[in-house]
Design a protein around this motif. Sequence first.
Motif, mmCIF file in Angstrom:
data_model
loop_
_atom_site.group_PDB
_atom_site.id
_atom_site.type_symbol
_atom_site.label_atom_id
_atom_site.label_comp_id
_atom_site.label_asym_id
_atom_site.label_seq_id
_atom_site.Cartn_x
_atom_site.Cartn_y
_atom_site.Cartn_z
ATOM 1 N N SER A 314 -15.640 -6.963 -9.491
ATOM 2 C CA SER A 314 -14.530 -6.031 -9.678
ATOM 3 C C SER A 314 -13.252 -6.678 -9.168
ATOM 4 N N LEU A 316 -9.607 -5.848 -7.596
ATOM 5 C CA LEU A 316 -8.775 -4.840 -6.954
ATOM 6 C C LEU A 316 -7.392 -5.412 -6.757
ATOM 7 N N CYS A 357 -4.284 -9.706 -5.464
ATOM 8 C CA CYS A 357 -5.452 -9.390 -6.289
ATOM 9 C C CYS A 357 -6.672 -10.080 -5.698
ATOM 10 N N ASP A 362 -19.125 -5.612 -7.552
ATOM 11 C CA ASP A 362 -18.968 -4.279 -8.139
ATOM 12 C C ASP A 362 -19.425 -3.174 -7.200
ATOM 13 N N ALA A 365 -16.875 -1.924 -4.640
ATOM 14 C CA ALA A 365 -15.544 -1.529 -5.110
ATOM 15 C C ALA A 365 -15.141 -0.135 -4.615
ATOM 16 N N SER A 366 -16.000 0.853 -4.769
ATOM 17 C CA SER A 366 -15.650 2.231 -4.386
ATOM 18 C C SER A 366 -15.307 2.311 -2.905
ATOM 19 N N ILE A 369 -11.889 0.559 -2.231
ATOM 20 C CA ILE A 369 -10.738 1.355 -2.682
ATOM 21 C C ILE A 369 -10.451 2.473 -1.692
ATOM 22 N N VAL A 388 -4.606 1.589 -5.354
ATOM 23 C CA VAL A 388 -5.319 0.369 -5.728
ATOM 24 C C VAL A 388 -5.741 0.433 -7.199
ATOM 25 N N HIS A 390 -8.077 -0.870 -10.209
ATOM 26 C CA HIS A 390 -9.472 -1.333 -10.215
ATOM 27 C C HIS A 390 -9.907 -1.692 -11.633
ATOM 28 N N GLU A 391 -10.409 -2.903 -11.796
ATOM 29 C CA GLU A 391 -11.036 -3.324 -13.045
ATOM 30 C C GLU A 391 -12.468 -3.743 -12.733
ATOM 31 N N LYS A 392 -13.425 -3.194 -13.456
ATOM 32 C CA LYS A 392 -14.830 -3.508 -13.171
ATOM 33 C C LYS A 392 -15.487 -4.199 -14.363
#
Length: 814
Positions: A314, A316, A357, A362, A365-366, A369, A388, A390-392
């Motif tokens: 991911s 961020l 960045c 993955d 990630a949660s 964030i 933030v 977020h791209e996963k």
Amino acid sequence: MKVLKFGGTSVASSGVIKQVREISANSKAERIAVVVSALGGVTDLLLDTMHTASRQDASFRKALKGIEDRHLEVVRELLPTKAQSGILSKVKSELNVLETLLEGAYYIGEVTPRLSDKVVSYGELLSAFIISEYFKVSGLDAVFKDSRELLITDQTHGKAAVDFKETDKRIIHYFEEESAKVVILPGFIASSEDGNVTTLGRGGSDYTASIIAAALKVDELQIWTDVSGMFTANPKIVKQAKPIAHISYEEAMELSHFGAKVLYPPTVQPVLAKGLPISIKNTFDPDAAGTLITRKSPEEGRTVRGISYIPGISLLSLEGPGMIGIPGISKRFFEVLSLANISVVLITQASSEHSICIGIADEDASKAIKEIDKAFAFERSQGKIKPVAHEKDLAIIALVGDQMKNHQGLSGRMFSTLGKNNVNIRAIAQGASERNISAVIRKEDVKKALNTLHETFFEENVKQLNLYVLGCGNVGSKLLEQLRKQRKYLKEHLRLNIRVLGISNSRRMYFDEQGISLQNWQDLLAGGEKANAGEFFKTIQKINARNSILVDNTASEKVAESYPRYLRESISVVTCNKIACSSAYENYRQLKELAKQFRAPFLFETNVGAGLPIIDTLKHLVASGDEVLEIKAVLSGSLNFVFDHFDEHTTFHDVVKQAQEQGYTEPDPKIDLSGIDVMRKILILARESGFKLELSDIENRSFLPEEALKTKDNNQFFAALQKHEAEFQQLVRDAKAKKCKLKFVASLKEGKASVGLEHIPQGHDFYSLAGSDNIVLFYTKRYPKQPLIIKGAGAGADVTASGIFADIIRIGTY
């Protein structure tokens, strides 16, 4: 002395353990230490069973029984019956203790880190004990040693830190006192100073072997696994990947960090300072050379030593105007992640300091964030920092090599290669050492990216083209046959490996990601699924192969309308279908622009002269600065065939029928005879010459009677030809009276185009044109009086297929 480490796949069954015994017995070292992992898959089973128990699910007992049966079965298969009793009793005794631990998890309803270490330690303990007993019984001078008595760590459970001073002292003392030739030790496990079981984390068995090797300063550390060394790329994804014979510590660590799972990165650390060699070997192919890892790799060889990747990434991004020029933002950002025990695998920051960045796993990630947003809540409330981003579902790919820093242009080649194949790069990172170049891409693009990069950097310029062929009739079948026959030549002489991954006709379609056999493609297609244009495109997207080319052998308007979506996916288009390039000028222009924008060639040489290089020649004239003044051409092989064979002794109907049967006309011959086909061809030449024309701008002096033009099918059309035979005979008589021949001529001059039947006198370049030949006269500023002439067969399945073939080769050498 040597240390040999065998991973889970190398001790997965009794059969493989026998191979381990042979490798150990055949070692040329005077003494060896053999470090083993748990039986393949057992560590995961132990963890699952423990968590099942902690959920107070009584089915954990059934899972434990499975673990017990697995070990007892290995004992019974390895050892003679008379030697089994004591060993089976010992294994069962250890499993009883394990059961007690699991019962504890069941009753308290939780798992502590300390309990977890104790439970998972049984995998290595049981494996090493069973293997040591087998070695003894089979005649080796072997002994078992519990690693917990040698490796001392802190009290951090799950990934303990080693006390190297105490550990080295114990290892050296033990091996000085022990005289056995073979010492078998469980990997992964250790103990804290207060005697509790600890573990060394993921890849801990490699680490155990490395610690022992470094303490004893052995001649070599051998890591035995299920592949023949470290490869230039993951061989499961890149079939052409090759083992790397010799590599440096740093290169090995970089490749391991980026997903080369045959070596756990911390493994290198203990041996690195002492300069001890590491050899990666294949348990299933012990004679294979494998990979040797030393302080320095040979200077000669490739600058890029390997290509690897990390999945499940991911991105961020923290950004906002409040970050610019404010000291401590980066410190706070990374401190939050550190306190949350989140590992950062990639970092990039804009020089403007407007954003940071990072790449993380993955699954983290949660949590990341949540913690970052909490830490910067005040700045967010003031609008100085955005939430933030977020791209996963991403992955990191990396080029690795010690010598990369000494060669310019590697980054350019890497990104250019990816760009040509529509692999979008989300982030880039390159260390100051220039030992690796990393890029973040979509996970769906990993296979294509790895194969494309491997082709560029390792495959001696052999380029693989992946074709999807629409239309398998006369032209399509000839093309597939030509591809089959020329496969070897193309590979040897042009360094092109052409595969057909998908084929379709109007009824069926068939795909094979490994390449369709061109020996029996008809049978495969007949057994394929129902043809569907939308599903054909979706399947190509799903396969996502590098250097993809759509080959359109149809005359379908629907297929022509689909070209833009293929080009937007960086899929090149080669077509003999004239509809797209002769449609509205705006559509033609869009296709050309899309081809440039997405670096996907759009080639249509066969639109005008089948296999003749008419468009290619015209392109070179224009590109070199020449200017087209006039074009005169006979562009219809079918019409030339018809008027070359039609005279007072034949009927027009019969000659047209003959042309259709021999494949010179379209399935609907009215397209040829009405002049629309020639109109499309001269329109395409006009546009390629730089003129902005529409089909409606072209004058058509049709010779067909109105009744024939208005027919709705071939039967009506041929009936109309018979009815008007007298008119066609008159055309012949008029030409004969003037001592001329009839030719259907296309003209372009001063931006105006026309097509129509003309009387050609003797001595004219068109007069001797025979059969289905085409001819084009280019009058340009460089050729104002004596035109540049291109002449040859302009119709027929073979020559059209060869023209398509030529366009495919052009893309291959693009």
